[in-house]
Motif scaffolding. Structure first.
Motif, PDB file in Angstrom:
ATOM      1  N   ASP A 199      46.466  32.316  34.360  1.00  0.00           N
ATOM      2  CA  ASP A 199      47.971  32.084  34.062  1.00  0.00           C
ATOM      3  C   ASP A 199      48.357  30.538  33.951  1.00  0.00           C
ATOM      4  OD1 ASP A 199      48.384  34.892  33.889  1.00  0.00           O
ATOM      5  OD2 ASP A 199      48.698  35.109  36.211  1.00  0.00           O
ATOM      6  N   SER A 203      50.185  29.447  30.758  1.00  0.00           N
ATOM      7  CA  SER A 203      51.172  28.735  30.587  1.00  0.00           C
ATOM      8  C   SER A 203      51.312  27.215  30.051  1.00  0.00           C
ATOM      9  CB  SER A 203      51.891  28.297  32.203  1.00  0.00           C
ATOM     10  OG  SER A 203      52.962  27.469  32.446  1.00  0.00           O
ATOM     11  N   LYS A 206      51.443  27.708  26.255  1.00  0.00           N
ATOM     12  CA  LYS A 206      52.590  28.264  25.691  1.00  0.00           C
ATOM     13  C   LYS A 206      53.686  26.840  25.766  1.00  0.00           C
ATOM     14  CE  LYS A 206      54.148  31.559  24.827  1.00  0.00           C
ATOM     15  NZ  LYS A 206      54.375  32.526  23.518  1.00  0.00           N
ATOM     16  N   ASP A 234      48.883  44.440  28.925  1.00  0.00           N
ATOM     17  CA  ASP A 234      50.115  44.279  29.385  1.00  0.00           C
ATOM     18  C   ASP A 234      50.267  42.839  29.757  1.00  0.00           C
ATOM     19  OD1 ASP A 234      51.169  46.488  28.557  1.00  0.00           O
ATOM     20  OD2 ASP A 234      51.320  47.443  30.796  1.00  0.00           O
ATOM     21  N   ALA A 235      49.267  42.330  30.649  1.00  0.00           N
ATOM     22  CA  ALA A 235      49.403  40.702  30.916  1.00  0.00           C
ATOM     23  C   ALA A 235      49.380  40.190  29.710  1.00  0.00           C
ATOM     24  CB  ALA A 235      48.278  40.684  31.856  1.00  0.00           C
ATOM     25  N   LEU A 237      50.234  40.768  26.795  1.00  0.00           N
ATOM     26  CA  LEU A 237      51.446  40.878  25.982  1.00  0.00           C
ATOM     27  C   LEU A 237      52.640  40.145  26.627  1.00  0.00           C
ATOM     28  CD1 LEU A 237      51.308  44.807  25.106  1.00  0.00           C
ATOM     29  CD2 LEU A 237      51.392  42.788  23.412  1.00  0.00           C
ATOM     30  N   SER A 238      52.758  39.820  27.887  1.00  0.00           N
ATOM     31  CA  SER A 238      53.785  39.187  28.559  1.00  0.00           C
ATOM     32  C   SER A 238      53.887  37.813  27.975  1.00  0.00           C
ATOM     33  CB  SER A 238      53.740  39.246  30.121  1.00  0.00           C
ATOM     34  OG  SER A 238      52.555  38.433  30.444  1.00  0.00           O
ATOM     35  N   TRP A 239      52.706  37.204  27.368  1.00  0.00           N
ATOM     36  CA  TRP A 239      52.721  35.710  27.048  1.00  0.00           C
ATOM     37  C   TRP A 239      53.200  35.871  25.639  1.00  0.00           C
ATOM     38  CZ3 TRP A 239      52.517  32.164  30.370  1.00  0.00           C
ATOM     39  CH2 TRP A 239      52.072  32.181  31.742  1.00  0.00           C
ATOM     40  N   GLU A 240      53.469  36.783  25.129  1.00  0.00           N
ATOM     41  CA  GLU A 240      53.828  37.017  23.773  1.00  0.00           C
ATOM     42  C   GLU A 240      53.072  36.291  22.602  1.00  0.00           C
ATOM     43  OE1 GLU A 240      57.964  35.748  23.660  1.00  0.00           O
ATOM     44  OE2 GLU A 240      58.677  37.736  24.389  1.00  0.00           O
TER      45      GLU A 240
END
Length: 462
Positions: A199, A203, A206, A234-235, A237-240
């Motif tokens: 994560d 970060s 991004k 889903d994890a 996808l959460s970062w798009e």
């Protein structure tokens, strides 16, 4: 476009593949089909007949901070800085010799696409990454500020200083190998990483605002279920991310998982197929489009725009690929060439040491290679097109080769039609059905020539 229509052909049908997961066909032929040449032609002669105004540049960095249990790539772990520094010095010498060979023809040389792969290119320090960019720009003449280029990274090496260099130099795509967001699954794949580390790396990626972020995930890990796979999906996808790659787990000779993998083959195939279909459907419902068995791109993003405009695909293997670094491959119309190749740790280290010690004069000649002929070029064309969602245009094939693909490979296409893996998207288009795409890793090898199969079979794993 009209809905695909199942194809009906009649011919002797090859035996059905025993597994959907025979071989990942990212380039044809595989490096195991290459052999050391006796004549070793000069690169200036190898490139003399090629078009030089739309080249691709690939740089292979054979270093990683760790070796995953499933990895059979050409890479070394834990290389000290004196080795990476010496490697870059040799890479610059190879680049100089290669650029001179390209310029010998007298035509303008222009690169339109580049990639740093490996290994893990971001294993290099920030200063080393800057030097690598300098070699590509000032020696090879690749304008990194203009052309699209991609870099592979890992959670541990996606540090702020490295990403700052790549962002400043114009990198357009960063691909990070996560594989699973669940710590227990990562350990099962012999990839010792923590969710927090993943994560934090995402970060930073991004924040760096690269136009395209790609996240790699793996399915088929021991104990993985649809429910646990959805956690990772889903994890991610959460970062798009603009792209997500879904890879089936393979266990290959000389890899960390090979010695401990005792899964029942049929049950494992069923698990992987089930997880593939689940992941595919989940990403399609989330607004992604599928461009190959592995690749999913978020609709309306730079990933779609770039691949559509530049013709970038998972199987991007036309003549005009220039490779630098030990393990990198170069593709011309008549010859595919590379360096020596291995998987076992001692052999990889030996080959890297030999590469660093290579006299500059040897970089002016092709060493390990596979000679392409008319038949192999047809097979490569079919594989590159058919394994993509855009499919194989038979009119384009006919203009290039003077025949129709169904006439050149009647048994192979009959086999696909017989199993419901082939459809038409119009009079001049052959497509894999959704189930055919699920079996892409078994479909690809159906089109390998006897010559390639024999060379791969006789290759001694090392």
């Amino acid at each position: 476009m009209a809905a695909p229509v199942p194809v009906q052909l009649s011919a002797s049908v090859p035996e059905e593949p025993a597994t959907p997961y025979k071989q990942y066909v990212y380039a044809y032929p595989h490096q195991k089909a290459y052999r050391l040449l006796t004549d070793r032609p000069l690169l200036r002669d190898v490139w003399a007949k090629e078009r030089l105004d739309a080249l691709s540049l690939y740089v292979h960095i054979p270093f990683c901070e760790m070796r995953c249990g499933f990895c059979n790539l050409f890479t070394r772990t834990g290389a000290p800085e004196d080795v990476t520094r010496a490697f870059l010095g040799t890479l610059e010498r190879q680049a100089t010799a290669t650029r001179e060979a390209l310029e010998a023809k007298g035509d303008p040389v222009r690169f339109t696409l580049a990639a740093f792969g490996g290994g893990t290119p971001t294993y290099l320090t920030a200063d080393e990454l800057a030097r690598l960019c300098d070699i590509c720009e000032h020696v090879m003449g690749a304008d990194l500020k203009v052309l699209p280029w991609s870099v592979e990274t890992s959670p541990a090496t996606a540090t702020a200083d490295r990403l700052a260099v790549l962002a400043e130099r114009g990198a357009t795509r960063l691909s990070i190998g996560v594989q699973s967001f669940i710590d227990e699954e990562a350990r099962a794949a012999v990839r010792p990483q923590k969710r927090q580390e993943v994560d934090e790396a995402l970060s930073r990626l991004k924040e760096s605002a690269f136009p395209i972020l790609n996240i790699d995930l793996i399915y088929g890990i021991d104990g993985q279920t649809e429910q646990s796979f959805r956690v990772s999906l889903d994890a991610a996808l959460s970062w798009e991310p603009e792209e997500i790659y879904l890879y089936p787990l393979y266990v290959r000779p000389l890899t960390g998982l090979m010695a401990r993998h005792d899964k029942d083959g049929k049950l494992w195939d069923e698990q992987r197929l089930r997880l593939y279909r689940y992941g595919r459907d989940h990403l399609l419902a989330a607004g992604y489009r599928q461009t190959s068995m592995r690749v999913f791109q978020r609709i309306g993003t730079a990933a779609v725009e770039l691949s559509d405009h530049a013709g970038i695909s998972e199987y991007n293997q036309q003549a005009g690929m220039v490779g630098l670094g030990v393990g990198a491959r170069s593709f011309t119309t008549d010859l595919h060439y590379t360096t020596d190749y291995a998987v076992a740790v001692p052999e990889v280290r030996r080959i890297i040491d030999d590469y660093i010690a290579t006299p500059t004069e040897e970089f002016r000649r092709a060493q390990w290679a596979f000679r392409m002929d008319h038949d192999e070029r047809r097979r490569m064309f079919v594989l590159q097109a058919l394994l993509e969602s855009t499919g194989l245009r038979t009119d384009v094939y006919r203009r290039r080769f003077g025949t129709r693909p169904q006439a050149d490979f009647p048994a192979e296409f009959a086999a696909l039609a017989e199993r419901g893996w082939l459809a038409t998207g119009g009079e001049e288009l052959l497509l894999l059905t959704p189930e055919g795409m699920a079996w892409a890793d078994a479909i690809g090898p159906l089109f390998f020539s006897a010559r390639v199969n024999e060379a791969m079979t006789s290759y001694q794993e090392r």
